[in-house]
Design a protein around this motif. Structure first.
Motif, short mmCIF file in Angstrom:
data_model
loop_
_atom_site.label_atom_id
_atom_site.label_comp_id
_atom_site.label_asym_id
_atom_site.label_seq_id
_atom_site.Cartn_x
_atom_site.Cartn_y
_atom_site.Cartn_z
N GLY A 17 0.80 -1.21 0.00
CA GLY A 17 0.00 0.00 0.00
C GLY A 17 0.83 1.25 0.00
N CYS A 51 -4.69 5.52 1.16
CA CYS A 51 -4.23 4.16 0.85
C CYS A 51 -5.37 3.30 0.30
N ALA A 52 -5.99 3.78 -0.75
CA ALA A 52 -7.16 3.10 -1.32
C ALA A 52 -6.79 1.72 -1.84
N GLY A 53 -7.68 0.77 -1.63
CA GLY A 53 -7.46 -0.59 -2.11
C GLY A 53 -8.77 -1.27 -2.40
N ARG A 54 -8.72 -2.32 -3.20
CA ARG A 54 -9.94 -2.98 -3.65
C ARG A 54 -10.68 -3.70 -2.53
N PHE A 55 -9.96 -3.98 -1.46
CA PHE A 55 -10.59 -4.71 -0.36
C PHE A 55 -10.69 -3.83 0.88
N ASP A 56 -11.06 -2.60 0.67
CA ASP A 56 -11.36 -1.70 1.77
C ASP A 56 -12.82 -1.87 2.16
N LYS A 108 -14.41 5.69 3.16
CA LYS A 108 -13.60 4.56 3.64
C LYS A 108 -13.57 4.51 5.16
N GLY A 154 -9.10 -0.08 5.98
CA GLY A 154 -8.23 -0.50 4.90
C GLY A 154 -7.57 -1.81 5.25
N THR A 155 -7.10 -2.50 4.23
CA THR A 155 -6.51 -3.82 4.45
C THR A 155 -5.20 -3.96 3.69
#
Lengths: 76, 275
Positions: free
Chosen positions: B63, B121-126, B133, B136-137
């Motif tokens: 991330g 820290c954007a992510g597909r599995f947030d 948001k 986060g993961t």
């Protein structure tokens, strides 16, 4: 010459990964099992280790996407 | 705490440690993936942030830089798997988020898994509520154990009741100091306190939430894990976890840690009240 490839079973999905950090410079000497790079897939970090001892030749730059099985470097 | 988790990962990999679940928070800091250390202005940036009261620490999971502070809970699952083929990245992320998702559903907070653009820290599995948001993961997977064993560190950062403005400003300052784009929009972030309108002290809200989360995690040990929806744009078939067995027992005893304030230890005997 020994290829440094991303293992086919490093992750399960058909996703692209990147080298998020090379831990050696191109041309550096590495020893077998040295941690040479960090691989990142979907915010999951993996260790990439050297399959042999020798001089590292980087073939894929940091942050350039690749799929499982891709060759990212070689050891000469 | 981060170094302690790396050590736990090693000991789980070596089969010297059973699967572990930890719920913890720490003093304010910024944690960054290793790769940021190669940026030209990294040293200047960490000096600047230290002077502002935001020390910078490394983490090995993926991330971008994220703030940690009182009011932000960290949930860590550390466990072995036989192979990555048998436990996909998505499965591990959903497994991690399932107890949190269940807890939020019980409080009628409609959380969904998916990326929130312009969030930290954007992510597909947030995990998000109303497009903002909340959690986060990230993961870290280490191989090299006996019989090809792999150890997984799955980590969620949950915004329970932090000072959202301070956290976003600190992260933006750090990124600017390294001449990195800081495309973070404050209104893309939220917290449990913001969503529920809870105005009590941060530590009260956070401790209460940690206790409730621990309870749900223990419940997941005997009840099926249920995930409401699939990650948006995941491109994968919805994996039905209804009858999935977790690869580790929830409620496994956590190791004590001196480096930060551990909210609750998840153990074999009930630490979370109702059982």
């Amino acid at each position: 010459m020994v290829p440094v490839a991303i293992p086919m079973d490093m992750w399960a999905e058909d996703m692209e990964g990147v080298i998020s950090a090379w831990l050696f410079e191109d041309g550096d000497r590495v020893a077998e099992s040295d941690l040479i790079a960090e691989v990142m897939v979907e915010k999951t970090a993996y260790d990439l280790t050297a399959p042999a001892s020798g001089v590292l030749r980087i073939e894929v730059a940091q942050d350039v996407p690749f799929r499982r099985g891709a060759r990212v470097a070689r050891i000469e | 705490m981060l170094a302690a988790e790396e050590e736990l990962l090693d000991t789980v990999l070596a089969a010297h440690q059973p699967p572990t679940c930890r719920i913890w928070q720490t003093d304010r800091c910024i944690v960054v993936p290793n790769r940021f250390s190669t940026l030209p202005r990294f040293a200047v940036a960490i000096e600047r942030m230290a002077a502002l009261g935001w020390p910078v620490h490394f983490r090995r999971s993926g991330g971008s830089p994220v703030p940690l502070m009182p009011g932000i809970l960290n949930l860590s699952f550390i466990y072995p798997i036989a192979s990555s083929r048998g436990w996909s990245l998505e499965a591990a992320y959903r497994h991690l988020l399932a107890p949190l998702h269940r807890l939020l559903q019980a409080h009628r907070l409609p959380a969904r898994i998916g990326e929130v653009p312009s969030s930290l820290c954007a992510g597909r599995f947030d995990l998000a509520i109303g497009g903002r948001k909340l959690a986060g993961t990230a993961q870290r997977r280490r191989s090299g154990g006996a019989s090809g064993r792999i150890a997984v560190l799955a980590h969620a950062t949950i915004w329970v009741a932090p000072d959202l403005n301070a956290a976003c400003v600190a992260t933006a300052r750090f990124l600017h100091a390294m001449d990195q784009p800081a495309a973070v929009e404050r209104n893309r972030m939220t917290s449990i306190a913001a969503e529920t309108g809870d105005r009590r002290r941060t530590d009260l809200i956070t401790d209460e939430f940690a206790e409730a989360l621990g309870r749900v995690i223990r419940e997941c040990e005997t009840a099926p894990i249920d995930v409401a929806d699939r990650a948006e744009g995941s491109g994968t078939e919805h994996e039905n976890f209804q009858h999935a067995r977790p690869p580790m027992p929830f409620g496994a005893r956590a190791q004590p840690c001196d480096a930060s304030r551990e909210i609750k230890q998840s153990g074999g005997d009930s630490s979370f009240g109702n059982r």
